[in-house]
Design an enzyme around this catalytic site. Structure first.
Site, PDB file in Angstrom:
ATOM      1  N   LYS A 199      -6.804  -3.487 -70.935  1.00 65.25           N
ATOM      2  CA  LYS A 199      -6.204  -4.236 -69.841  1.00 65.25           C
ATOM      3  C   LYS A 199      -7.259  -5.134 -69.196  1.00 65.25           C
ATOM      4  O   LYS A 199      -8.441  -4.993 -69.445  1.00 65.25           O
ATOM      5  CB  LYS A 199      -5.631  -3.284 -68.780  1.00 65.25           C
ATOM      6  CG  LYS A 199      -4.369  -2.594 -69.250  1.00 65.25           C
ATOM      7  CD  LYS A 199      -3.718  -1.728 -68.175  1.00 65.25           C
ATOM      8  CE  LYS A 199      -3.468  -2.429 -66.884  1.00 65.25           C
ATOM      9  NZ  LYS A 199      -2.676  -3.655 -66.980  1.00 65.25           N
TER      10      LYS A 199
ATOM     11  N   GLU B 124      -5.989  -2.281 -60.959  1.00 63.70           N
ATOM     12  CA  GLU B 124      -4.985  -1.637 -61.822  1.00 63.70           C
ATOM     13  C   GLU B 124      -5.399  -0.207 -62.148  1.00 63.70           C
ATOM     14  O   GLU B 124      -4.568   0.703 -62.151  1.00 63.70           O
ATOM     15  CB  GLU B 124      -4.802  -2.445 -63.108  1.00 63.70           C
ATOM     16  CG  GLU B 124      -4.085  -3.770 -62.874  1.00 63.70           C
ATOM     17  CD  GLU B 124      -4.055  -4.669 -64.096  1.00 63.70           C
ATOM     18  OE1 GLU B 124      -3.117  -5.476 -64.200  1.00 63.70           O
ATOM     19  OE2 GLU B 124      -4.964  -4.593 -64.944  1.00 63.70           O
TER      20      GLU B 124
ATOM     21  N   ASP C  16       3.113  -1.335 -65.400  1.00 68.41           N
ATOM     22  CA  ASP C  16       2.102  -2.382 -65.593  1.00 68.41           C
ATOM     23  C   ASP C  16       2.054  -2.798 -67.059  1.00 68.41           C
ATOM     24  O   ASP C  16       2.465  -2.045 -67.943  1.00 68.41           O
ATOM     25  CB  ASP C  16       0.728  -1.849 -65.140  1.00 68.41           C
ATOM     26  CG  ASP C  16      -0.280  -2.958 -64.864  1.00 68.41           C
ATOM     27  OD1 ASP C  16       0.047  -4.141 -65.073  1.00 68.41           O
ATOM     28  OD2 ASP C  16      -1.400  -2.625 -64.436  1.00 68.41           O
ATOM     29  N   GLY C  17       1.555  -3.984 -67.292  1.00 68.66           N
ATOM     30  CA  GLY C  17       1.440  -4.520 -68.647  1.00 68.66           C
ATOM     31  C   GLY C  17       0.158  -4.065 -69.331  1.00 68.66           C
ATOM     32  O   GLY C  17      -0.600  -3.242 -68.805  1.00 68.66           O
ATOM     33  N   ALA C  18      -0.083  -4.592 -70.517  1.00 67.06           N
ATOM     34  CA  ALA C  18      -1.312  -4.289 -71.261  1.00 67.06           C
ATOM     35  C   ALA C  18      -1.606  -5.449 -72.199  1.00 67.06           C
ATOM     36  O   ALA C  18      -0.697  -6.167 -72.621  1.00 67.06           O
ATOM     37  CB  ALA C  18      -1.166  -2.995 -72.051  1.00 67.06           C
TER      38      ALA C  18
ATOM     39  N   GLY D  17       0.415  -9.540 -64.151  1.00 65.76           N
ATOM     40  CA  GLY D  17       0.564 -10.253 -65.417  1.00 65.76           C
ATOM     41  C   GLY D  17       2.000 -10.706 -65.639  1.00 65.76           C
ATOM     42  O   GLY D  17       2.894 -10.423 -64.834  1.00 65.76           O
ATOM     43  N   SER D  18       2.211 -11.400 -66.741  1.00 70.46           N
ATOM     44  CA  SER D  18       3.522 -12.013 -66.973  1.00 70.46           C
ATOM     45  C   SER D  18       4.605 -10.989 -67.291  1.00 70.46           C
ATOM     46  O   SER D  18       5.791 -11.233 -67.027  1.00 70.46           O
ATOM     47  CB  SER D  18       3.410 -13.049 -68.101  1.00 70.46           C
ATOM     48  OG  SER D  18       2.879 -12.465 -69.266  1.00 70.46           O
TER      49      SER D  18
ATOM     50  N   GLY E 183      -5.657 -10.424 -67.104  1.00 69.39           N
ATOM     51  CA  GLY E 183      -5.397 -11.193 -65.883  1.00 69.39           C
ATOM     52  C   GLY E 183      -6.500 -10.996 -64.851  1.00 69.39           C
ATOM     53  O   GLY E 183      -6.400 -11.503 -63.728  1.00 69.39           O
TER      54      GLY E 183
END
Ligand code: 5RP
Length: 232
Positions: free
Chosen positions: A96, A105, A83-85, A29-30, A99
């Site tokens: 999550k 993940e 990692d993102g969320a 993700g970004s 993406g």
């Protein structure tokens, strides 16, 4: 400060939780992209790490930065995953999969000693569910599975008007594993633990984007700098 500035600040702050010599899970993700960029700078400075990517997209980025990669099957443990969320609450329960990488993940997260979640401030919510919950579904019988997801939502008194398969333009979006994503706009998930159990039990569901008891801490980029959140 834009949302991307906040993502970048969170991604760079996560460097504090990794070190030379570690095996590091690389999110998707970004926001995770900013972390991978920062890690790439460390590798260029001489750090020796192993990266475990959670998607083909992240693998391509890490390779372009010279970060050595291994698959999750090649390591006995992962020191830290960053990692993102799409959403997180004060208990560090996460949604999550925005993406489409939720399955990889979650597998990488479950193999990690520590998980650092990075996000911009807008992702921190009181109640999960405003972001449509991604559920990864196999192709076979996907229409039946979608109807079952609606039934599950109803059984949990959730909004079930807007559940559908994600599209990539005119065609169905496919995950790295070749599956579909059903985006389930349940709106307000009052009991994520119970919903997670029922989704996991649903035939045709590969996995869902509710991450429970996995994140060790979160770093939020905010207009006033980064804020570290530990689970309540
Ligand atoms: C991908 C994810 C991402 O971590 C999530 O969608 C957050 O993305 P971004 O950092 O671009 O806001 O779960 O499957």
């Amino acid at each position: 400060m834009t949302a991307d500035d906040q993502k970048k600040a969170a991604g760079r702050a996560a460097l504090e939780y990794v070190a030379n010599g570690m095996t590091i899970g690389l999110g998707t993700g970004s926001t995770a992209k900013h972390f991978v960029d920062a890690l790439g700078e460390k590798v260029a400075d001489g750090w020796i790490v192993k990266g475990v990517p959670t998607s083909e997209q992240t693998a391509r980025q890490a390779e372009s930065l010279g970060i050595p990669l291994v698959s999750v099957d090649e390591v006995t443990h992962i020191d830290v995953t960053v990692d993102g969320a799409d959403e997180l609450d004060a208990k560090l329960r996460l949604i999550k999969g925005g993406g489409g990488a939720l399955l990889r993940e979650k597998i990488v997260a479950a193999a990690s000693n520590k998980i650092v979640t990075i996000a911009d401030a807008s992702k921190f919510v009181d109640v999960l569910g405003a972001f449509p919950l991604p559920v990864e579904v196999v192709n076979f019988g996907c229409g039946t599975t979608l109807r079952r997801l609606i039934d599950i939502g109803r059984a949990h008194n959730l909004d079930t008007h807007d559940l559908d398969f994600r599209m990539a333009g005119e065609i169905a979006f496919k995950t790295d594993g070749g599956n579909l994503i059903a985006d389930c706009a349940f709106k307000a998930i009052q009991d994520p633990e119970a919903l997670a159990r029922d989704l996991s039990d649903c035939p045709g569901v590969v996995d869902h984007g509710i991450f429970l008891g996995l994140s060790s801490l979160a770093i939020l980029g905010t207009g006033e700098g980064v804020r570290v959140i530990k689970p309540e």
